[in-house]
Design a protein around this motif. Structure first.
Motif, PDB file in Angstrom:
ATOM      1  N   ILE A   1       0.808  -1.314  -0.224  1.00 59.71           N
ATOM      2  CA  ILE A   1      -0.041   0.373  -0.123  1.00 59.71           C
ATOM      3  C   ILE A   1       0.669   1.102   0.323  1.00 59.71           C
ATOM      4  CG2 ILE A   1      -1.574   1.227   1.150  1.00 59.71           C
ATOM      5  CD1 ILE A   1      -2.172  -1.268   2.537  1.00 59.71           C
ATOM      6  N   PRO A   2       1.096   1.934  -1.082  1.00 58.97           N
ATOM      7  CA  PRO A   2       2.276   2.910  -0.996  1.00 58.97           C
ATOM      8  C   PRO A   2       1.155   4.027  -0.489  1.00 58.97           C
ATOM      9  CG  PRO A   2       1.227   2.576  -3.280  1.00 58.97           C
ATOM     10  CD  PRO A   2       0.454   1.477  -2.778  1.00 58.97           C
ATOM     11  N   LEU A   3       2.054   4.547   0.501  1.00 58.33           N
ATOM     12  CA  LEU A   3       1.824   5.907   0.801  1.00 58.33           C
ATOM     13  C   LEU A   3       2.701   7.332   1.036  1.00 58.33           C
ATOM     14  CD1 LEU A   3       0.684   4.331   4.526  1.00 58.33           C
ATOM     15  CD2 LEU A   3      -0.632   5.048   2.403  1.00 58.33           C
ATOM     16  N   ALA A   4       1.852   8.209   0.529  1.00 61.43           N
ATOM     17  CA  ALA A   4       2.800   9.336   1.013  1.00 61.43           C
ATOM     18  C   ALA A   4       4.403   9.473   1.039  1.00 61.43           C
ATOM     19  CB  ALA A   4       1.915  10.833   0.628  1.00 61.43           C
ATOM     20  N   GLY A   5       4.924   9.714   0.533  1.00 66.60           N
ATOM     21  CA  GLY A   5       7.250   9.719   1.487  1.00 66.60           C
ATOM     22  C   GLY A   5       6.724   8.616   2.523  1.00 66.60           C
ATOM     23  N   CYS A   6       6.080   7.277   2.469  1.00 64.76           N
ATOM     24  CA  CYS A   6       7.032   6.313   3.145  1.00 64.76           C
ATOM     25  C   CYS A   6       6.736   4.936   2.418  1.00 64.76           C
ATOM     26  CB  CYS A   6       5.702   6.214   4.529  1.00 64.76           C
ATOM     27  SG  CYS A   6       4.580   6.143   4.435  1.00 64.76           S
ATOM     28  N   ASN A   7       7.268   3.864   2.894  1.00 67.59           N
ATOM     29  CA  ASN A   7       7.039   2.294   2.172  1.00 67.59           C
ATOM     30  C   ASN A   7       6.809   1.711   2.851  1.00 67.59           C
ATOM     31  OD1 ASN A   7       6.928   0.660  -0.047  1.00 67.59           O
ATOM     32  ND2 ASN A   7       9.177   0.320   0.213  1.00 67.59           N
ATOM     33  N   GLN A   8       6.100   1.238   3.280  1.00 68.12           N
ATOM     34  CA  GLN A   8       5.462   0.281   4.246  1.00 68.12           C
ATOM     35  C   GLN A   8       4.483  -1.199   4.243  1.00 68.12           C
ATOM     36  OE1 GLN A   8       1.516   2.467   5.644  1.00 68.12           O
ATOM     37  NE2 GLN A   8       2.536   3.493   7.224  1.00 68.12           N
ATOM     38  N   THR A   9       5.558  -1.846   4.723  1.00 69.37           N
ATOM     39  CA  THR A   9       5.380  -3.490   4.719  1.00 69.37           C
ATOM     40  C   THR A   9       3.523  -3.985   4.963  1.00 69.37           C
ATOM     41  OG1 THR A   9       7.112  -3.346   5.649  1.00 69.37           O
ATOM     42  CG2 THR A   9       6.083  -5.706   5.019  1.00 69.37           C
ATOM     43  N   PRO A  10       3.200  -4.368   4.337  1.00 65.48           N
ATOM     44  CA  PRO A  10       1.512  -4.627   3.595  1.00 65.48           C
ATOM     45  C   PRO A  10       1.614  -5.855   4.753  1.00 65.48           C
ATOM     46  CG  PRO A  10       2.658  -5.757   1.583  1.00 65.48           C
ATOM     47  CD  PRO A  10       3.445  -4.918   2.702  1.00 65.48           C
ATOM     48  N   GLN A  11       0.653  -5.954   5.828  1.00 67.32           N
ATOM     49  CA  GLN A  11       0.619  -6.608   7.114  1.00 67.32           C
ATOM     50  C   GLN A  11      -0.753  -7.741   5.540  1.00 67.32           C
ATOM     51  OE1 GLN A  11       1.889  -7.509   9.399  1.00 67.32           O
ATOM     52  NE2 GLN A  11       3.512  -5.867   8.732  1.00 67.32           N
ATOM     53  N   PRO A  12      -1.261  -9.112   6.118  1.00 71.31           N
ATOM     54  CA  PRO A  12      -1.777 -10.016   5.799  1.00 71.31           C
ATOM     55  C   PRO A  12      -3.285  -9.994   6.590  1.00 71.31           C
ATOM     56  CG  PRO A  12      -0.179 -11.345   6.194  1.00 71.31           C
ATOM     57  CD  PRO A  12       0.164  -9.683   6.416  1.00 71.31           C
ATOM     58  N   ALA A  13      -3.963  -9.850   6.189  1.00 66.91           N
ATOM     59  CA  ALA A  13      -5.543 -10.555   7.031  1.00 66.91           C
ATOM     60  C   ALA A  13      -5.497 -11.312   8.328  1.00 66.91           C
ATOM     61  CB  ALA A  13      -6.619 -10.636   6.244  1.00 66.91           C
ATOM     62  N   PRO A  14      -5.883 -11.310   9.404  1.00 60.05           N
ATOM     63  CA  PRO A  14      -6.000 -11.937  10.497  1.00 60.05           C
ATOM     64  C   PRO A  14      -5.880 -13.913  10.189  1.00 60.05           C
ATOM     65  CG  PRO A  14      -6.577 -10.163  11.234  1.00 60.05           C
ATOM     66  CD  PRO A  14      -6.419 -10.504  10.266  1.00 60.05           C
ATOM     67  N   ASN A  15      -7.232 -14.012   8.686  1.00 65.66           N
ATOM     68  CA  ASN A  15      -6.897 -14.936   8.681  1.00 65.66           C
ATOM     69  C   ASN A  15      -6.878 -15.534   7.024  1.00 65.66           C
ATOM     70  OD1 ASN A  15      -8.239 -15.487  11.569  1.00 65.66           O
ATOM     71  ND2 ASN A  15      -9.728 -14.439  10.676  1.00 65.66           N
ATOM     72  N   GLU A  16      -6.139 -14.471   6.639  1.00 67.09           N
ATOM     73  CA  GLU A  16      -6.199 -15.042   5.058  1.00 67.09           C
ATOM     74  C   GLU A  16      -4.735 -15.835   5.235  1.00 67.09           C
ATOM     75  OE1 GLU A  16      -3.571 -12.340   2.300  1.00 67.09           O
ATOM     76  OE2 GLU A  16      -4.113 -10.975   3.801  1.00 67.09           O
ATOM     77  N   LYS A  17      -5.380 -16.858   4.393  1.00 66.22           N
ATOM     78  CA  LYS A  17      -4.191 -18.120   3.935  1.00 66.22           C
ATOM     79  C   LYS A  17      -2.910 -17.378   2.714  1.00 66.22           C
ATOM     80  CE  LYS A  17      -4.096 -22.916   1.275  1.00 66.22           C
ATOM     81  NZ  LYS A  17      -5.291 -23.210   0.732  1.00 66.22           N
ATOM     82  N   LEU A  18      -2.064 -18.001   3.280  1.00 75.68           N
ATOM     83  CA  LEU A  18      -0.337 -17.740   2.650  1.00 75.68           C
ATOM     84  C   LEU A  18       0.069 -18.605   1.779  1.00 75.68           C
ATOM     85  CD1 LEU A  18       1.254 -17.374   6.580  1.00 75.68           C
ATOM     86  CD2 LEU A  18       0.262 -15.709   5.240  1.00 75.68           C
ATOM     87  N   THR A  19       0.497 -17.476   1.195  1.00 78.02           N
ATOM     88  CA  THR A  19       0.543 -18.121  -0.366  1.00 78.02           C
ATOM     89  C   THR A  19       2.334 -19.183  -0.096  1.00 78.02           C
ATOM     90  OG1 THR A  19      -0.114 -16.803  -2.002  1.00 78.02           O
ATOM     91  CG2 THR A  19       1.219 -17.358  -3.048  1.00 78.02           C
TER      92      THR A  19
END
Length: 329
Positions: free
Chosen positions: A16-34
């Motif tokens: 999720i690109p935000l102005a002036g920063c590069n945040q690491t996305p976090q998976p939803a609590p119950n989201e299945k990992l690839t």
């Protein structure tokens, strides 16, 4: 550290690109990992620390990935990935160059180490001071065409006859065991086997490849994937490389803690060797590059030209298709 075949890595989830920063996305609590499979090039060592850090610190998970580490199997990493036997792998520029010359569609995505720290090592009593001295000696390797090509090319420079070298596939046997079983010299990474030799107080003659020819300052090891994987799932490669980059950047800044993470995952490794090797590689992973993993076209072209001019590959390759930096963060 030698040429190796398998390790770990993976990621998935939109950033999720935000102005002036590069945040690491976090998976939803119950989201299945690839699930992503990573093929190592050799047994686990400090070449692979960034991958273990990415797993331990949750960098893969933050990208929605679950990494599966696979040990070396039959065949080279490039051939296995091209055949769909894994998602990513640890390889080296020489293997990728040979593969591309044979129309095996693999691509290098990141340089694990910025400069070539490998070379041919032998106990000093064997009297091997330059590649001309390989004649009449026995080489222990892993059966790669790249080994044969490199040894022949270096011997030709010194006017020596490659047919006088006995080539032996030693599989997963380590350098030190092999030197006591009829092997005279082998191809090693100084950051692992060279440091272990120092700790054993074993005197080596070491022929560093990049000292023999500046075309041999190639990228080894590298992270690779197949063209098919990149075409079908470019976002996976981006996620994977974001996690890898964070893992290696952590290892650069925190070699002691990174070494502990590697040892926690591979407890059979020698603690003193890991600590010393990790300290050495903390300076080598990125070295003088502006960012970890970045590669230059001129390095790929010079090495490919060297291979072709020395008749080590039947046809030259297009360097622009052999590597890419576009998946790096």
């Amino acid at each position: 550290m030698r040429k190796i075949t398998a390790l770990l890595i993976i990621i998935g989830l939109l950033s999720i690109p935000l102005a002036g920063c590069n945040q690491t996305p976090q998976p939803a609590p119950n989201e299945k990992l690839t699930k992503v499979t990573v093929l190592l090039d050799w047994l686990p060592n400090t070449n692979h620390t960034g991958l273990y850090v990415a797993q331990d610190k949750g960098y893969f998970k933050a990208e929605g990935l679950e990494a599966e580490l696979l040990q070396p199997g039959e065949g080279g990493t490039a051939q296995l990935l091209a055949a769909g036997k894994g998602d990513f792998g640890i390889s080296y520029q020489e293997e990728v160059t040979v593969a591309r010359s044979e129309d095996i569609p693999v691509v290098a995505l990141a340089a694990v180490i910025q400069h070539n720290t490998s070379g041919f090592a032998s106990p000093v009593e064997r009297g091997i001071k330059n590649p001309g001295d390989f004649a009449g000696k026995t080489y222990g390797g892993w059966g790669s065409p790249a080994e044969t090509a490199m040894i022949r090319a270096l011997m030709t420079k010194y006017g020596a006859d490659f047919s006088q070298v006995k080539m032996v596939n030693i599989g997963s046997a380590d350098f030190f065991t092999s030197m006591h079983k009829g092997i005279d010299f082998s191809w090693i990474y100084w950051g692992w086997t060279g440091i272990e030799a120092e700790q054993r107080d074993m005197k080596l003659n070491f022929i560093k490849l990049r000292d023999e020819n500046d075309s041999l300052d190639f990228y080894t090891p590298v992270i690779i994937a197949s063209e098919t994987k990149l075409r079908d799932n470019p976002e996976l490669a981006q996620k994977f490389l974001r996690a890898c980059s964070k893992g290696y950047e952590f290892a650069i800044k925190n070699p002691e803690e990174a070494g502990r993470i590697l040892l926690n995952n591979v407890p059979e490794l020698d603690q003193n060797l890991v600590r010393a090797s990790q300290k050495y590689l903390a300076r080598e992973y990125q070295a003088d590059a502006p960012r970890w993993g970045g590669m230059k076209q001129e390095v790929w072209k010079k090495y490919a030209d060297f291979m072709f001019e020395n008749e080590l590959i039947k046809k030259n390759i297009d360097p622009e298709k052999a590597f890419t930096n576009k998946y790096l963060p």
